[in-house]
Scaffold this active site. Structure first.
Site, mmCIF file in Angstrom:
data_model
loop_
_atom_site.group_PDB
_atom_site.id
_atom_site.type_symbol
_atom_site.label_atom_id
_atom_site.label_comp_id
_atom_site.label_asym_id
_atom_site.label_seq_id
_atom_site.Cartn_x
_atom_site.Cartn_y
_atom_site.Cartn_z
ATOM 1 N N LYS A 186 55.855 13.242 9.672
ATOM 2 C CA LYS A 186 55.533 12.208 10.651
ATOM 3 C C LYS A 186 56.815 11.719 11.358
ATOM 4 C CE LYS A 186 51.058 11.606 9.855
ATOM 5 N NZ LYS A 186 50.444 12.928 9.693
HETATM 6 C C1 LIG Z 1 45.534 10.453 12.175
HETATM 7 C C2 LIG Z 1 45.848 10.512 10.708
HETATM 8 N N1 LIG Z 1 45.248 9.653 9.859
HETATM 9 C C3 LIG Z 1 45.517 9.657 8.559
HETATM 10 C C4 LIG Z 1 46.422 10.537 7.997
HETATM 11 C C5 LIG Z 1 46.586 10.542 6.518
HETATM 12 O O1 LIG Z 1 47.867 10.325 6.073
HETATM 13 P P1 LIG Z 1 48.365 10.895 4.660
HETATM 14 O O2 LIG Z 1 48.513 12.363 4.785
HETATM 15 O O3 LIG Z 1 49.648 10.182 4.418
HETATM 16 O O4 LIG Z 1 47.335 10.522 3.628
HETATM 17 C C6 LIG Z 1 47.097 11.439 8.850
HETATM 18 C C7 LIG Z 1 48.128 12.391 8.419
HETATM 19 O O5 LIG Z 1 48.251 13.041 7.516
HETATM 20 C C8 LIG Z 1 46.791 11.427 10.226
HETATM 21 O O6 LIG Z 1 47.381 12.291 11.074
#
Ligand SMILES: Cc1ncc(COP(=O)(O)O)c(C=O)c1O
Length: 371
Positions: A186
């Site tokens: 990210k």
């Molecule tokens: C739009 C969006 N929402 C939620 C997430 C979830 O994040 P994580 O992978 O840290 O659980 C992500 C990325 O992985 C995402 O791109």
């Protein structure tokens, strides 16, 4: 020449060394769970966003679940979200026993628009989740008005939009609560999983702070049944270093995006990202569209260029969501995005030579195919 879709590069120079020092600091300090590093990062991240509170949690998915739980989403509620997002947004709604209601995005920005959302509001609708997709902030004014008019909760999925703004206000500071992910790739990425709930509401922050740590108000005093989803101390220390460079790295992403936008303008049938008025874009993903997507992807692969597809299957047509009874054709734009979108490499540290190679290969592809 090989060009990766994403790589961790020492950009700006010296950042890797500072991250290593932060890791060593935690190792030596031996405070491995919560502690001053987590508190410092939470304070600095909230300050950066101009928001009241940031509460570190285990990952972006948990941030979404906790944000929605904190604002009162309960089983049976309907929650409207864009159909074109990462599956975590929808899964978080289901995790709370609520029902996701998928909305088509705006055809230009691929973000939610109030007019599309309004048609989906029913007596069961409790909240809207906007996703600042690919790093472009949503147009928040009309969505905020809509939430006000229908007394809906507004949740922001800002997992891809650290540092993006609408009317100079940071994404993640508009809603009742926002969820950030610090997944390593990210714009603000940890060296493992991490996330945060951001809010201006003291009660929401207090709930998440307790809930993420077994519902503890003090050691062995549990007023609610919580879970374990704390932001790891090591990750917080790393994030605190990287936060200092977020603005600079976002500017570099924007510079690289401008090069693509200029050089690929009017190339074949390519649709390039369009910025809406007052919405800044931090280009977590540089998405292009062409009806020749699969052929272009294959051609670039042959030239050593890795690309990605965000996202290859629309959520409403995923087997996991068959129970909602959506069928092919129900959300035509979201389905079209799936078939035409391609993400080009764009990350801080991508070299001029690499980007030139990508651009010339894309141009070559369209020159050949239009012959
Ligand atoms: C739009 C969006 N929402 C939620 C997430 C979830 O994040 P994580 O992978 O840290 O659980 C992500 C990325 O992985 C995402 O791109």
């Amino acid at each position: 020449m090989q060009v990766p879709y994403f790589a961790f590069r020492d950009w700006p120079a010296g950042i890797t060394q500072q991250v290593e020092q932060a890791v060593t600091g935690v190792l030596r300090g031996q405070q491995y769970i919560l502690g001053p590093e987590v508190e410092a990062f939470e304070t600095n991240f909230a300050k950066f966003l101009g928001a009241g509170y940031a509460v570190g949690v285990g990952n972006g998915f948990d941030a979404l679940v906790l944000a929605m739980k904190a604002v009162g989403i309960v089983p049976g509620d309907e929650v409207i979200l864009p159909a074109n997002t990462f599956i975590a947004t929808a899964n978080a709604i289901v995790q709370l026993g609520a029902t996701p209601v998928f909305a088509e995005p705006d055809a230009k920005t691929y973000n939610l628009k109030a007019s599309t959302v309004e048609k989906l509001i029913t007596s069961k609708t409790k909240a809207i989740v906007v996703v600042h997709l690919y790093g472009q902030a949503c147009e928040m004014d009309e969505i905020l008005q809509l939430c006000e008019r229908y007394s809906l909760k507004l949740i922001e999925d800002a997992a891809q939009a650290h540092g993006a703004t609408f009317l100079n206000q940071f994404a993640g500071s508009f809603g009742h609560a926002a969820a950030f992910s610090f997944y390593p790739t990210k714009n603000l990425g940890a060296i493992g999983d991490g996330g945060a709930v951001v809010t201006n509401d003291e009660a929401v922050a207090a709930f998440v702070t307790r809930y993420r740590n077994y519902g503890q108000t003090a050691k062995y005093q549990n007023d609610i049944v919580g879970i374990n989803s704390r932001l790891d101390t090591l990750q917080a220390a790393v994030l605190d270093v990287k936060l200092r460079y977020l603005q600079q790295q976002n500017e570099e992403r924007q510079r690289l995006a401008q090069v693509y936008l200029q050089e690929l303008n009017q190339t074949g049938d390519l649709l390039l990202p369009i910025s809406a008025d007052h919405c800044s874009h931090v280009y977590h993903i540089f998405n292009i569209r062409t009806r020749l997507r699969d052929k272009l992807k294959e051609f670039l692969q042959q030239q050593g260029i890795q690309t990605a597809i965000h996202y290859p299957v629309p959520i409403h047509l995923q087997p996991a969501y068959h129970y909602l009874n959506y069928k092919s054709g129900d959300l035509p734009l979201s389905e079209e995005l799936v078939n035409t979108s391609l993400s080009l490499p764009l990350f801080p540290g991508l070299t001029e030579t690499e980007q030139d190679h990508i651009i010339s290969c894309v141009k070559k592809f369209f020159a050949q195919t239009s012959d």
